[in-house]
Every structure is written in structure tokens, then in C-alpha cells.
Motif scaffolding. Structure first.
Motif, PDB file in Angstrom:
ATOM      1  N   ALA A 185      45.087  20.511  51.857  1.00 30.53           N
ATOM      2  CA  ALA A 185      45.600  19.296  52.506  1.00 30.53           C
ATOM      3  C   ALA A 185      44.453  18.365  52.867  1.00 30.53           C
ATOM      4  CB  ALA A 185      46.396  19.666  53.751  1.00 30.53           C
ATOM      5  N   SER A 241      44.018  14.755  51.115  1.00 33.57           N
ATOM      6  CA  SER A 241      44.101  13.502  51.885  1.00 33.57           C
ATOM      7  C   SER A 241      42.785  12.738  51.829  1.00 33.57           C
ATOM      8  CB  SER A 241      44.539  13.766  53.321  1.00 33.57           C
ATOM      9  OG  SER A 241      43.815  14.829  53.847  1.00 33.57           O
ATOM     10  N   THR A 242      41.644  13.461  51.809  1.00 31.50           N
ATOM     11  CA  THR A 242      40.345  12.775  51.700  1.00 31.50           C
ATOM     12  C   THR A 242      40.253  12.043  50.355  1.00 31.50           C
ATOM     13  OG1 THR A 242      39.399  14.589  52.954  1.00 31.50           O
ATOM     14  CG2 THR A 242      37.837  13.111  51.893  1.00 31.50           C
TER      15      THR A 242
END
Lengths: 364, 136
Positions: free
Chosen positions: B12, B16-17
Motif C-alpha cells: 500500500a 500510493s507513493t
């Protein structure tokens, strides 16, 4: 030769089993009508657009200094360039008509109801992609018609406070429609929209196959009626095979589509190329005769009639959202519109209003 | 923390990065170039625009019109209709500026007279110096 290829495929992928299970034993209701073929016709129309679009790309130059001239050369110098351009232009209009008819028939037969809400939404998303194809492709010839219809369309977001101007500027790549806009729309038209359309198409077809075709709500109710509380596949054991019977019916309608297309190309070739489509874009002169394509005439006329820009565009967006989400408002089980006089009247009134606005927009 | 949960959290975080680090350049990439403030001036001769006539010009990349209003003097207005961006046309007989796209009508002062335009036409600063009209 053909037998050897068939045998080779049979050994490797089990061709006969594939055809039997996925095409022959996949049955459709016996009471399907020709409106059921419109989805297949729209798919064929999209393939024609993709092929002719590819041919046009060979000669088209996506630059504001050369775009108009390159399109004129396609029409006058390239052997049969006129044919592929006209097929693309006429097809771009006919595909919208086919998708509209498809949506209308699905609505009329109540086929959007549970469990097919997502199929309806995927169809709507495809219609929106087709309209975006139309808007982006419209600018590419860089004619007066292209330039000014794009100016109007890209100015629509400015109706919304705070973010409107920014969105309009992102669409255009600046304050006005320019060569930058042409590049953006070209990239959108040939690189982004086709895979997006195919994605929605795959989802649409997957849902149809997974849930099963809906039967017409008129006459005998065959399958899929009743409560729907858990997943089940709707099948028609007494229906007829998708292949060859339904495929032949679809092929018949695809040929009818081609007849219409070539009739227009032969007898009324300028039907979708009005005045302004053959004059190079002039950013300093808005011609008096600029009108959008026939399917945008109703919203165009609405914008003229509603004195407030924000209100005019907001009403149209709300109507669009209402149509897309309609299956979640209309949750009753009755699919036969003839047994629902209120909906029937609303349906016919909306259709009539759309026709009146379209004719009014054309003649005003 | 269990291995499976740790891997999920890591996925996750990395996902997301990646998304954020891609989204920012993308937004910057497609955003229009920032508008440079233009301060150019445009000079016209008074003799070019008799009373009741108008002349079309391009001022700071914007199509504009300079009108010699009888009894009220000169005015420089943007030709860009405030409704949906079409260019208004000077109609001498009606003494109005009319948009051909959605039938918006403006007075020669740029004020909305009828139709859907939400606000008046943009007025550019104008002054008369001797025989010259200077816009900007």
C-alpha cells in the motif's frame, strides 16, 4: 489447407469445444427483435472507424499549419483518400445514431433493470467516449467549423466558478484554441480514447455474457423475471443458438448499416460536412453559420434558451447524471413500459422534446 | 506484525507513493503554461475610425474592437463573447455587438442587452493623445 489449420487449432486450443460452449450452446431468447442487434452494429461501426482512422493517420499532419491542407490533400490528391475520409466522417455520425437507438431500445424494453445496472452504465460510458471521440476528431481538420465548435465546447467548463477557467485552459492548453489544443485533441483522439473505449466494451460484453441476455418484456416472459437476490446466469434452453442464427441476424444489420453509409457517401456526401468544414480555421473571425453536429443541436438550443450559463450547463449535466443512474431510481420489477403509462408518457415526451430542440437548433 | 500484514502495508505504501509521485508531474505536464502578463500598447490613428465605425485589432493576443461611438467617444472592447468564447461582430445598423453562436447581444459600451452572456465584454484601457488612440 483450411482443414489443416482447423485441425492444428483443434489439437492446441480445442477449437470445436470453444465454438460449441461459447457460441453454439450460448442461446438467445426466441423473441429477440432486430433492436437486439444494435450493440453488434455499434461494435462493427467502431471497427470501421478504427480502420479508416488508421488509414487517415498515414497522410494527416497534426499541426495547425498543415492540418487543413493535409485533409484537403487526402480528399483531392491521395488515391481514394476521399472514400476513407468520408467513411470516417459519415461513420462518426452514424455510430452515434446507432448507439442512441441502442440506448433507446434498451430503455424501452426495460433491460437496464436489476441485475443489469452496470451493463447500462458501461453502455453510457461508451456513449460518452463516442461523443468525446466526436468532439476531439472534429477539431483535427482545422477548419472554421472545427475551430469554433471547439471554442464553444472548451468554454463550457467556464460556467463553473473557481475551477472552470482552469479546466478550460487545461483542455485548450491556453486561453484560446490554438495549435496546442490541436495536439492535445489529436493525442486524445488516437491514443487515449481507443483503449478506454475498448476497456468499457470488454466490461460491457463481459457483463452481458456473465448475466445473460435479457429477453423482451413483451409477450411471454421466458427467463430472468422474478426476485433477484443472488447471482445466477440467465439462460434460454429453448432459445436459438448465438452462432450461427443470431450472428447472421447481426451480419444482416451490419450490412444494412453499410448500405446507409454508402448511400450517404454516394448521394449526399456533404451531409455531415456543412459550410465551414472546407474553410481553413480563422481565429479572428467567427462565422455566422456555425452549428454543432446534429446530436449536439438539442443541448446547443437549450443553451441558447436558458439565459444563465451556469444554470444551462448544470441542467444538462444533471439530466445526463439522471439518465446514467436511472436504473437506481427505477427499481420496480415491471419491465414492460406499456404497463407503465407514466413512464411511457415521460419517455415519449422526452424524445419529442429532444427532436423539437434539435430541429429548432438547426433552423434557428 | 505478521509477515502477510507487513507485506500488505508495504505494498500500500509503495503503491500510493508511486501514484502520488506520478500524479504530480502529470498534473504539471498537462496544465497550460502560465500566462505571461502582456503590457504591450497598441496605437491607432483617429482618422482610421470615423464616428459610428469600428476597427478590429489584436491586443495582447486577444481579438479586440475599437469603436468610435457617436457622442460618447472611443472604446476598446474584447471581441470574446463572455458566454462561450465566440467572437462578437459589430453591427452598425443596430449599433450593437452580436455573437453569432448563441445570439448574445451587447451594447457598444460592452454591456449585455440580451441573450445568455453572463457579464459585459472586457474593456481595455484607452486614451486619446492628439491624433492617436492608444490602447493599453
Amino acid at each position: 489447407m483450411w482443414r489443416r489449420i482447423k485441425k492444428g487449432l483443434e489439437v492446441r486450443i480445442g477449437l470445436e469445444d470453444l465454438v460449441n460452449t461459447k457460441l453454439k450452446r450460448y442461446t438467445v431468447p426466441r423473441n429477440t427483435n432486430i433492436f437486439y442487434t444494435l450493440g453488434g452494429v455499434a461494435l462493427a461501426a467502431f471497427i470501421i472507424q478504427a480502420l479508416t482512422g488508421f488509414f487517415l493517420l498515414i497522410y494527416y499532419v497534426p499541426h495547425s499549419d498543415h492540418a487543413f491542407r493535409s485533409v484537403q490533400q487526402i480528399m483531392t490528391s491521395v488515391p481514394f483518400g476521399w472514400l476513407f475520409r468520408l467513411m470516417h466522417v459519415v461513420g462518426a455520425n452514424l455510430i452515434v445514431a446507432v448507439v442512441f437507438l441502442h440506448m433507446l431500445s434498451v430503455f424501452f424494453m426495460g433491460s437496464y433493470k436489476k441485475p443489469r445496472e452496470l451493463t447500462w452504465i458501461a453502455g453510457w460510458l461508451m456513449l460518452l467516449v463516442v461523443l468525446t471521440f466526436s468532439l476531439s476528431g472534429n477539431l483535427l481538420p482545422w477548419s472554421q467549423l472545427s475551430y469554433w465548435t471547439t471554442t464553444v465546447v472548451t468554454a463550457m467548463p467556464t460556467a463553473f466558478p473557481y475551477v472552470g477557467d482552469y479546466i478550460a485552459n487545461v483542455l485548450r492548453g491556453g486561453e484560446f484554441v490554438s495549435g496546442v489544443t490541436l495536439n492535445r485533441f489529436f493525442a486524445l483522439h488516437v491514443a487515449l480514447l481507443p483503449p478506454v473505449f475498448v476497456l468499457f466494451l470488454v466490461v460491457h460484453i463481459f457483463l452481458i455474457r456473465r448475466i445473460g441476455l435479457s429477453s423482451p418484456p413483451f409477450g411471454e416472459q421466458t427467463a430472468g423475471s422474478g426476485e433477484w437476490n443472488e447471482y445466477r446466469h440467465v439462460s434460454y434452453p429453448d432459445g436459438y443458438s448465438f452462432y450461427p442464427y443470431f450472428v447472421l441476424k447481426e451480419l444482416y444489420m451490419v450490412l444494412a448499416y453499410l448500405v446507409v453509409m454508402f448511400f450517404v457517401i454516394t448521394f449526399v456526401p456533404t451531409l455531415f460536412l456543412p459550410q465551414g468544414a472546407n474553410i481553413p480555421a480563422d481565429p479572428l473571425k467567427t462565422p455566422a453559420y456555425i452549428k454543432p453536429q446534429w446530436y449536439f443541436l438539442a443541448p446547443y438550443q437549450m443553451l441558447k434558451l436558458i439565459p444563465n450559463k451556469f444554470l444551462g450547463i448544470s441542467i444538462q449535466l444533471l439530466l445526463l447524471a439522471m439518465f446514467i443512474l436511472w436504473p437506481f431510481f427505477d427499481t420496480g420489477r415491471e419491465r414492460n413500459i406499456l404497463k407503465r403509462p407514466l413512464l411511457l408518457v415521460a419517455f415519449l415526451a422526452s424524445l419529442l422534446l429532444w427532436i423539437v430542440l434539435t430541429v429548432w437548433g438547426r433552423t434557428s | 506484525m505478521k509477515r502477510r500484514k507487513f507485506l500488505k502495508s508495504l505494498l500500500a505504501l509503495l503503491g500510493s507513493t508511486t501514484l502520488v509521485s506520478f500524479a504530480y508531474p502529470l498534473v504539471r505536464f498537462i496544465a497550460p503554461p502560465s500566462k505571461k502578463a502582456e503590457v504591450k500598447r497598441l496605437s491607432l490613428s483617429k482618422g482610421d475610425i470615423p464616428a459610428g465605425e469600428a476597427r478590429e485589432v489584436v491586443f495582447n493576443n486577444t481579438p479586440a474592437i475599437v469603436i468610435n461611438r457617436p457622442g460618447k467617444g472611443y472604446i476598446a472592447l474584447s471581441k470574446v463573447c463572455t458566454h462561450l468564447g465566440c467572437l462578437v461582430e459589430f453591427n452598425k445598423e443596430k449599433a450593437r455587438l452580436i455573437c453569432p453562436c448563441h445570439a448574445g447581444e451587447f451594447s457598444l459600451d460592452g454591456k449585455v442587452l440580451s441573450g445568455p452572456p453572463p457579464k459585459p465584454l472586457t474593456e481595455f484601457p484607452l486614451r486619446v493623445e492628439g491624433e492617436s488612440i492608444i490602447i493599453g
